[in-house]
Design a protein around this motif. Structure first.
Motif, mmCIF file in Angstrom:
data_model
loop_
_atom_site.group_PDB
_atom_site.id
_atom_site.type_symbol
_atom_site.label_atom_id
_atom_site.label_comp_id
_atom_site.label_asym_id
_atom_site.label_seq_id
_atom_site.Cartn_x
_atom_site.Cartn_y
_atom_site.Cartn_z
ATOM 1 N N UNK A 63 39.226 41.885 47.240
ATOM 2 C CA UNK A 63 39.065 42.336 45.858
ATOM 3 C C UNK A 63 37.583 42.544 45.558
ATOM 4 N N UNK A 64 37.305 43.477 44.685
ATOM 5 C CA UNK A 64 35.924 43.802 44.333
ATOM 6 C C UNK A 64 35.235 42.573 43.737
ATOM 7 N N UNK A 65 34.147 42.145 44.339
ATOM 8 C CA UNK A 65 33.499 40.906 43.923
ATOM 9 C C UNK A 65 33.024 40.957 42.480
ATOM 10 N N UNK A 66 32.590 42.125 42.024
ATOM 11 C CA UNK A 66 32.095 42.235 40.653
ATOM 12 C C UNK A 66 33.162 41.880 39.621
ATOM 13 N N UNK A 67 34.428 42.015 39.986
ATOM 14 C CA UNK A 67 35.494 41.720 39.032
ATOM 15 C C UNK A 67 35.510 40.261 38.630
ATOM 16 N N UNK A 68 35.211 39.376 39.565
ATOM 17 C CA UNK A 68 35.361 37.952 39.276
ATOM 18 C C UNK A 68 34.051 37.181 39.387
ATOM 19 N N UNK A 69 32.933 37.890 39.454
ATOM 20 C CA UNK A 69 31.636 37.230 39.560
ATOM 21 C C UNK A 69 31.242 36.651 38.205
ATOM 22 N N UNK A 70 31.282 35.336 38.048
ATOM 23 C CA UNK A 70 30.999 34.752 36.722
ATOM 24 C C UNK A 70 29.561 34.921 36.266
ATOM 25 N N UNK A 71 28.649 35.256 37.191
ATOM 26 C CA UNK A 71 27.263 35.455 36.805
ATOM 27 C C UNK A 71 27.083 36.697 35.928
ATOM 28 N N UNK A 72 28.081 37.568 35.910
ATOM 29 C CA UNK A 72 27.977 38.781 35.105
ATOM 30 C C UNK A 72 28.587 38.607 33.715
ATOM 31 N N UNK A 73 29.006 37.410 33.398
ATOM 32 C CA UNK A 73 29.688 37.174 32.119
ATOM 33 C C UNK A 73 28.675 36.832 31.033
#
Length: 290
Positions: A278-288
C-alpha cells in the motif's frame, strides 16, 4: 406530431426523474398524470437531489403544462438540462471507474489479507488520506450556470482523473472508495459555514463499528498535510459548522473510534502495512495535521 414512445411516461403517482435516468439520460419527456400539478412538481423538486446523486451532470428541469379540456389527465412536458453532454459523461464515467480500480488495487492494496482484516476505522482513513493528498479542492460558484462553474469537479472523473474536486465530487469519491473497502457510506447534503453565511455543502456519513460518523474530506484539503478535523466526527462536533436534516439522517452520537485510534493502529502495524505494498503516504502519521 406524436413524440416517440420512450419519451412518454404514464405517471402512477410515484414516478420520479431518477427512475427515468436508470434507463437513459432523458432530454425531453411527456408525463401523462392525473396528479395535481403542484403535487407532481413538488415530487420532482424533491427528487432533483436524488437525480443529482445518480447523474452528476444533471443540473435542472423545467416544465410546461398542456392540460386538455374534458380530461382527468394532464400532459406535462419536461425539459432536462445537463452540464456535461451525456455521451461525453459516459466516457468520463468509464475512465473514472478504471482509475478507481487502480487506486484501490494498487495504492490501497485492498486485495491483500492484512488490508482486508484492518479495523473499519483504519479502512475509513485510507480514502480520506488519499483525497486530502491527491486532490485540489474547487470552490464552485453558487449559480451552476456561472461561466466559472467547473462541471468536471462534481464528477468522479474530475476527482480521480483530473485530481480536482468540489464538495460534491469529493463526497462522491469518498463514498466510492469507502465502498470498495467494504464500508457502508452515505452522501449527505446540507450547508456548511459560520455566522450568517451557510452555503450548500456535501459530505459523507460512514459506518464504523456499527455507528455512523461524519467525514468531510474538504476540511483543510489544500494544505500541506492531512487535516483530520473532518474525519470521524459526531453530530455534536459537526453542528457548529454544518447543518443537515437531522430527522432523516442517521444519528452520529459517538466519536469512537477517533483518529487517535487510527494513529495507534498505524504506529503498531507500520511494518505490516509496508509489506502489503500500500502507498506509504496513505498511512504515514507524520503527514497528519491535528
Amino acid at each position: 406530431e406524436m413524440p416517440p414512445d420512450e419519451d412518454i411516461i404514464l405517471d402512477d403517482g410515484k414516478w420520479t426523474l431518477s427512475q427515468a435516468w436508470q434507463s437513459s439520460a432523458p432530454r425531453k419527456l411527456y408525463v401523462i398524470s392525473s396528479a395535481d400539478p403542484e403535487a407532481l412538481f413538488d415530487r420532482l423538486n424533491k427528487d432533483s437531489e436524488a437525480m443529482r446523486r445518480v447523474c452528476l451532470s444533471f443540473r435542472d428541469w423545467k416544465a410546461s403544462r398542456m392540460t386538455t379540456k374534458l380530461s382527468a389527465y394532464q400532459v406535462v412536458l419536461l425539459h432536462c438540462e445537463y452540464a456535461i453532454e451525456t455521451q461525453k459523461m459516459g466516457g468520463m464515467n468509464q475512465m473514472a471507474q478504471q482509475a478507481l480500480e487502480r487506486i484501490v488495487n494498487q495504492s490501497f492494496a485492498a486485495g491483500k489479507g492484512f488490508i482486508q482484516r484492518m479495523p473499519d476505522h483504519v479502512k475509513a482513513y485510507f480514502p480520506y488520506s488519499y483525497l486530502q493528498q491527491h486532490v485540489s479542492f474547487v470552490e464552485q460558484p453558487l449559480n451552476p450556470r456561472d461561466p466559472g462553474y467547473d462541471a468536471e469537479a462534481d464528477t468522479l472523473f474530475g476527482v480521480f482523473c483530473r485530481h480536482k474536486g468540489s464538495a460534491v465530487g469529493l463526497a462522491q469519491a469518498y463514498r466510492a472508495l469507502a465502498e470498495r473497502m467494504r464500508l457502508d457510506c452515505r452522501v449527505i447534503q446540507g450547508h456548511a459555514g459560520t455566522g450568517d453565511d451557510w452555503p450548500s455543502h456535501t459530505w459523507c456519513l460512514v459506518n464504523v463499528g456499527g455507528f455512523y460518523h461524519h467525514v468531510d474530506p474538504t476540511f483543510g484539503i489544500n494544505g500541506d498535510s492531512v487535516c483530520v478535523d473532518g474525519f470521524l466526527k459526531s453530530d455534536r462536533e459537526m453542528q457548529p459548522t454544518h447543518q443537515w436534516d437531522t430527522v432523516r439522517a442517521p444519528k452520529c452520537s459517538l466519536r469512537t473510534p477517533s483518529y487517535h485510534e487510527v494513529y495507534t493502529f498505524i504506529r503498531n502495524h507500520y511494518n505490516d502495512l509496508l509489506t502489503t505494498g500500500a502507498e506509504e503516504d496513505l498511512f504515514n502519521p507524520d503527514q497528519v495535521e491535528w
